[in-house]
Design a protein around this motif. Sequence first.
Motif, short mmCIF file in Angstrom:
data_model
loop_
_atom_site.label_atom_id
_atom_site.label_comp_id
_atom_site.label_asym_id
_atom_site.label_seq_id
_atom_site.Cartn_x
_atom_site.Cartn_y
_atom_site.Cartn_z
N TYR A 96 3.07 -12.92 11.04
CA TYR A 96 1.72 -12.75 10.50
C TYR A 96 1.44 -11.30 10.10
N ASN A 97 2.04 -10.33 10.83
CA ASN A 97 1.88 -8.93 10.43
C ASN A 97 2.68 -8.62 9.16
N ARG A 98 3.83 -9.29 9.01
CA ARG A 98 4.62 -9.11 7.78
C ARG A 98 3.82 -9.59 6.57
N ILE A 99 3.17 -10.73 6.72
CA ILE A 99 2.39 -11.31 5.62
C ILE A 99 1.23 -10.39 5.24
N ILE A 100 0.54 -9.88 6.24
CA ILE A 100 -0.59 -8.98 5.98
C ILE A 100 -0.11 -7.72 5.27
N PHE A 101 1.01 -7.15 5.74
CA PHE A 101 1.56 -5.94 5.13
C PHE A 101 1.93 -6.19 3.67
N GLU A 102 2.58 -7.33 3.41
CA GLU A 102 2.97 -7.65 2.03
C GLU A 102 1.75 -7.79 1.13
N SER A 103 0.67 -8.38 1.66
CA SER A 103 -0.56 -8.54 0.87
C SER A 103 -1.20 -7.18 0.59
N MET A 104 -1.13 -6.28 1.57
CA MET A 104 -1.63 -4.92 1.36
C MET A 104 -0.86 -4.22 0.25
N MET A 105 0.45 -4.37 0.27
CA MET A 105 1.29 -3.73 -0.74
C MET A 105 1.04 -4.34 -2.12
N ASP A 106 0.75 -5.64 -2.14
CA ASP A 106 0.43 -6.28 -3.42
C ASP A 106 -0.87 -5.71 -3.99
N LEU A 107 -1.86 -5.54 -3.12
CA LEU A 107 -3.13 -4.94 -3.56
C LEU A 107 -2.91 -3.52 -4.08
N ASN A 108 -2.08 -2.78 -3.37
CA ASN A 108 -1.80 -1.41 -3.78
C ASN A 108 -1.09 -1.38 -5.13
N GLU A 109 -0.18 -2.31 -5.34
CA GLU A 109 0.55 -2.40 -6.60
C GLU A 109 -0.40 -2.69 -7.76
N LYS B 252 -6.77 3.96 2.81
CA LYS B 252 -5.67 3.51 1.95
C LYS B 252 -4.63 4.61 1.72
N SER B 253 -5.06 5.87 1.80
CA SER B 253 -4.11 6.97 1.56
C SER B 253 -3.00 7.03 2.61
N ASN C 296 -3.36 -1.57 -7.89
CA ASN C 296 -4.35 -0.49 -7.89
C ASN C 296 -5.74 -0.95 -7.46
N LYS C 297 -5.75 -1.87 -6.51
CA LYS C 297 -7.01 -2.37 -5.96
C LYS C 297 -7.27 -1.73 -4.61
N PRO C 298 -8.53 -1.60 -4.20
CA PRO C 298 -8.82 -1.07 -2.86
C PRO C 298 -8.28 -2.01 -1.79
N ILE C 299 -8.02 -1.45 -0.63
CA ILE C 299 -7.55 -2.27 0.49
C ILE C 299 -8.61 -2.18 1.58
N ASP C 300 -9.37 -3.23 1.73
CA ASP C 300 -10.38 -3.28 2.78
C ASP C 300 -10.50 -4.72 3.27
N LEU C 301 -11.45 -4.95 4.15
CA LEU C 301 -11.60 -6.27 4.77
C LEU C 301 -11.82 -7.35 3.72
#
Length: 451
Positions: free
Chosen positions: A45-58, A27-28, A60-65
Motif C-alpha cells: 500500500y505504501n508502494r502504491i501511494i508513492f507511485e501515485s505521488m510520482m505520477d502527480l509530480n510527473e 512537495k519539494s 506537474n500537479k500539487p501533491i496534497d490530501l
Amino acid sequence: MEIQENICSIGNLEAEQSILGSILLDKSCIEHIESLVSNDFSKEYNRIIFESMMDLNEKNKPIDLITLTNELKSKGLLEHVGGVSYITSLSTIVPTTSNIKHYVDIVKVLSDKRKVIKASYGLIENIRSGKDIDSSMVVFEKECVIDNTAYNEADSIVEVLSELFDDMQEKPEEKIKTGISIIDKCTNGLGRHELITIGAGSGVGKSAIALKIAINAYEQEKKVLIFSREMSKKQIAKRILLSRTGISKNKFENREFTDMDWKRTIDVINSFYKRNMILDDKSSTIQMFKNKMRKERPDLVIVDYTQLVTPSNTRESRERQVAEISRELQQMARDFDTTIIQLSQLAEKGSGNFRPTGESYTRESRAIYHDSHIVIYMHRVTEEKELEKAYKSIPAFHERGSFEDIKATIEARANSGIRFVEINVDKNRDGEPGSNFYWFKGSDLDYYSII
C-alpha cells in the motif's frame, strides 16, 4: 509464500510513512529522494501511494490530501491503501520534513537487505534444481546489485571543499542580531543549527535578555517561538508590553492609565500584528516542542528554561535527564534548521557571588555546556574584588570619580532597580569569547552600555 512474507517483514513502516508524509507536507522533499523507487517500500500500500505521488509530480500537479485521494480514486486503489484515513494519518506522524534523507537511508538499506535475501533464496533454489553454480551465481549477482550511489554523499575532502566553494559564492547567512553589543561582536549574530545557552542565577535577568533577543529577532522579520515553563503567556506579554510602553508595574496593577499610556499600548499591540511571535506555556516535553515546531517552522526558539522541561524517562538520574533534554535540543536545532536558545539556572557554588565560567556552572548537567555552540553567562557584580576589576577596565568609571564613588553609584542604582552586570560569552565554538559590563534595567528588558 512463507519466504515472501519473511522478506516483506524486513522493513521500517515508520520510516516509509515519514517519507510519504514529508512529501504530503512539502512537495519539494521529492528533490531529496532521487535514489528511491517504489519497490524500496516493504508494504504494497505504501508502494502504491508513492507511485501515485510520482505520477502527480510527473503531471506537474500539487501533491496534497485532495489531489492524492483523487489520483488513487481514479485508479480504483483508494480503499486498497487504507482509505482517506490512512492518507490523512501520514501527514500527522512526521516529526520534521528536514529528516527525509535519514528516512530514505533507512528504507534504502532495508530494501537492499530484502533484495539480497531474495536473491539468496533464488540461488539456493537454482542450485537445488540442478543448474550449474556459475550460471546460478551470474543470476544471483544480477539480482542483488546494490545501488551504491544512494550512499555516496559528499564526504571526501575534495567534494566537501567544492561544496564549500559554492557556498562562498552565495550570500552570507542572515544571522539573528541580539541587540546586545558584546554578544553580537563575538558571534556576529546567532546562526541556524546552533544551540545557545544563556545561564544565570535567579533574578539576574536571563528571561529578560531572552525576551530582548526575541523582540529583536521579530523586528528582523524572524519567526520566534517561546516555550515558557516558568512564566505564563500573559506574564510574558505583560513584561513585553510594560517594557515597550514605559508603564510602571504599579500603574498597571492599579489600572491608573493616562491617555498617552493607552496610545502607547495600542501602538505596541499594532507593532506585533504579524503572527511571528508565538508564546507557548503548555508544551512541557521535547516531543511536544517538536510537534509545535513542525507546525510553526520558527527561525528562533527559546526554551525558558531547560531544567523545567519534563524528561522522557523519570527513572534516570537527574543529571542524565537534563543531559538528554540538552542533547535533544541540540539535535532539534539541526533537524528543524533553526536557532535554539536554552535558558539555564546556574549551579550554586557555596557562599559568595562567584563569576561563572566553564562547564561546572551549568546546573545539574555539564552536558548543557558541551552540547552548546555558544554559552553566555550573566553575572551580577557585587564582590569587592570584581568591582575593583570592573572599575579598572571601564574608562567611564574613571571619569566619574573614585572607586568608592562608583561603588556608591552602583548601590544607589541597585536600589532603584538598575543592576550592574557582566555578560560573558564564555564559549563560542566558531568565534572568540569576550565579556563586557552593563546596566540592566529589568522593567525595560534592556541592557545599557556604560558610557
